[in-house]
Design an enzyme around this catalytic site. Structure first.
Site, PDB file in Angstrom:
ATOM      1  N   ASN A 256     -52.555   2.225  -7.261  1.00 48.24           N
ATOM      2  CA  ASN A 256     -51.366   2.687  -7.995  1.00 48.24           C
ATOM      3  C   ASN A 256     -50.165   1.749  -7.843  1.00 48.24           C
ATOM      4  OD1 ASN A 256     -52.076   6.208  -7.398  1.00 48.24           O
ATOM      5  ND2 ASN A 256     -52.579   4.950  -9.171  1.00 48.24           N
TER       6      ASN A 256
ATOM      7  N   ASP B 164     -55.285  14.449 -11.140  1.00 48.91           N
ATOM      8  CA  ASP B 164     -55.160  13.521 -12.264  1.00 48.91           C
ATOM      9  C   ASP B 164     -54.653  14.245 -13.512  1.00 48.91           C
ATOM     10  OD1 ASP B 164     -55.314  11.092 -13.563  1.00 48.91           O
ATOM     11  OD2 ASP B 164     -57.429  11.314 -14.056  1.00 48.91           O
TER      12      ASP B 164
HETATM   13  C1  FPP Z   1     -52.475  10.962 -11.397  1.00 46.44           C
HETATM   14  O1  FPP Z   1     -51.968  11.234 -12.673  1.00 46.44           O
HETATM   15  C2  FPP Z   1     -51.496  11.343 -10.388  1.00 46.44           C
HETATM   16  C3  FPP Z   1     -50.869  10.478  -9.566  1.00 46.44           C
HETATM   17  C4  FPP Z   1     -51.124   9.025  -9.587  1.00 46.44           C
HETATM   18  C5  FPP Z   1     -49.846  10.916  -8.611  1.00 46.44           C
HETATM   19  C6  FPP Z   1     -49.969  12.279  -8.021  1.00 46.44           C
HETATM   20  C7  FPP Z   1     -48.642  12.685  -7.535  1.00 46.44           C
HETATM   21  C8  FPP Z   1     -48.136  13.936  -7.547  1.00 46.44           C
HETATM   22  C9  FPP Z   1     -48.933  15.081  -7.945  1.00 46.44           C
HETATM   23  C10 FPP Z   1     -46.706  14.241  -7.178  1.00 46.44           C
HETATM   24  C11 FPP Z   1     -46.222  13.791  -5.854  1.00 46.44           C
HETATM   25  C12 FPP Z   1     -47.117  14.123  -4.704  1.00 46.44           C
HETATM   26  C13 FPP Z   1     -46.846  15.002  -3.719  1.00 46.44           C
HETATM   27  C14 FPP Z   1     -47.829  15.191  -2.620  1.00 46.44           C
HETATM   28  C15 FPP Z   1     -45.654  15.833  -3.671  1.00 46.44           C
HETATM   29  P1  FPP Z   1     -51.813  10.049 -13.705  1.00 46.44           P
HETATM   30  O2  FPP Z   1     -50.400   9.614 -13.701  1.00 46.44           O
HETATM   31  O3  FPP Z   1     -52.818   8.984 -13.416  1.00 46.44           O
HETATM   32  O4  FPP Z   1     -52.155  10.784 -15.029  1.00 46.44           O
HETATM   33  P2  FPP Z   1     -52.805  10.168 -16.333  1.00 46.44           P
HETATM   34  O5  FPP Z   1     -54.245   9.857 -16.003  1.00 46.44           O
HETATM   35  O6  FPP Z   1     -52.671  11.272 -17.309  1.00 46.44           O
HETATM   36  O7  FPP Z   1     -52.007   8.953 -16.703  1.00 46.44           O
END
Ligand code: FPP
Length: 232
Positions: free
Chosen positions: A64, A16
């Site tokens: 998501n 996250d």
């Molecule tokens: C949460 O951060 C993260 C995600 C919803 C996506 C995770 C994806 C990756 C790390 C990249 C692609 C994956 C792979 C396996 C290559 P957020 O966007 O919710 O962050 P925030 O809470 O700061 O908004």
């Protein structure tokens, strides 16, 4: 990390903080996900070097889907690039990749990339890398419950088998929030939880080592009491 440190068998990570990392730098959220994908590469390498047997990463929750379409599209592009770009390296390092979660709603080219990467890495026996995509623990549990044999005499064991995931020993969440967000709710019943303030794009081997050190300091009792207390 000290050599005698007890390592978790199954480590799971809620990645996250990508969006906030990007916005705090004046960048689009997608730039945070791109850095997040680099952190995935680093973390898998670190986990392998540290000898962790099973690593599960939460890449895309079923909730998501409600994000803006361009962000969802960018996440799937990053996932596809990761699978196509890393499968050979994972295979060479003996890492078996599995994707957990629903596939029926994913774009065809993502499903194809998953199938290819799972096939390429199928013989890996040094580490299991599980990536959760369109994943919801509640839905996984509900689906398993529907398949529970009628009148089962050991519903707990049967449900565990139907859910299929190994119990989580260490669950890490980056980004400062302290919640599970529908991730591995059954498997994490006795997991040690470690919440880190660092956003996922900044996660490094030293954070993983620190979380493992913290894990090895925890007393896991699984509802029991200590032997010493028992003697009193
Ligand atoms: C949460 O951060 C993260 C995600 C919803 C996506 C995770 C994806 C990756 C790390 C990249 C692609 C994956 C792979 C396996 C290559 P957020 O966007 O919710 O962050 P925030 O809470 O700061 O908004």
């Amino acid at each position: 990390m000290q050599s005698g440190t007890e390592r978790p068998r199954h480590t799971a990570i809620v990645m996250d903080g990508n969006g906030r990392w990007a916005v705090s730098r004046g960048l689009p959220r997608i730039a945070g996900h791109r850095e997040g994908a680099s952190a995935v590469r680093r973390t898998v390498e670190a986990a392998r070097a540290l000898g962790l047997p099973i690593l599960t990463l939460y890449a895309f929750s079923s909730d998501n889907w409600s994000r803006p379409r361009p962000e969802v599209g960018a996440l799937f592009t990053l996932l596809r690039e990761y699978l196509d770009g890393e499968a050979t390296r994972l295979r060479d390092e003996g890492i078996r990749l599995e994707v957990i979660g629903r596939r029926d709603r994913l774009p065809d080219e993502v499903v194809a990339a998953i199938t290819r990467a799972e096939g390429t890495t199928a013989a890996g026996s040094s580490m299991r890398l599980r990536i959760a995509v369109d994943y919801s623990a509640r839905e996984t549990i509900a689906r398993a419950a529907r398949r529970l044999p009628r009148g089962s005499e050991s519903p707990r064991e049967d449900l565990s088998r139907l859910i299929g995931g190994p119990d989580v020993d260490l669950l890490i969440r980056t980004g400062g929030e302290q919640r599970l967000s529908d991730f591995l709710l059954w498997e994490a019943a006795y997991a040690e939880l470690v919440f880190l303030p660092c956003p996922w794009p900044e996660f490094s081997r030293s954070h993983l080592e620190a979380a493992i050190e913290e894990f090895s300091r925890r007393q896991r009792r699984f509802g029991r009491i200590d032997d010493a207390a028992e003697a009193v």
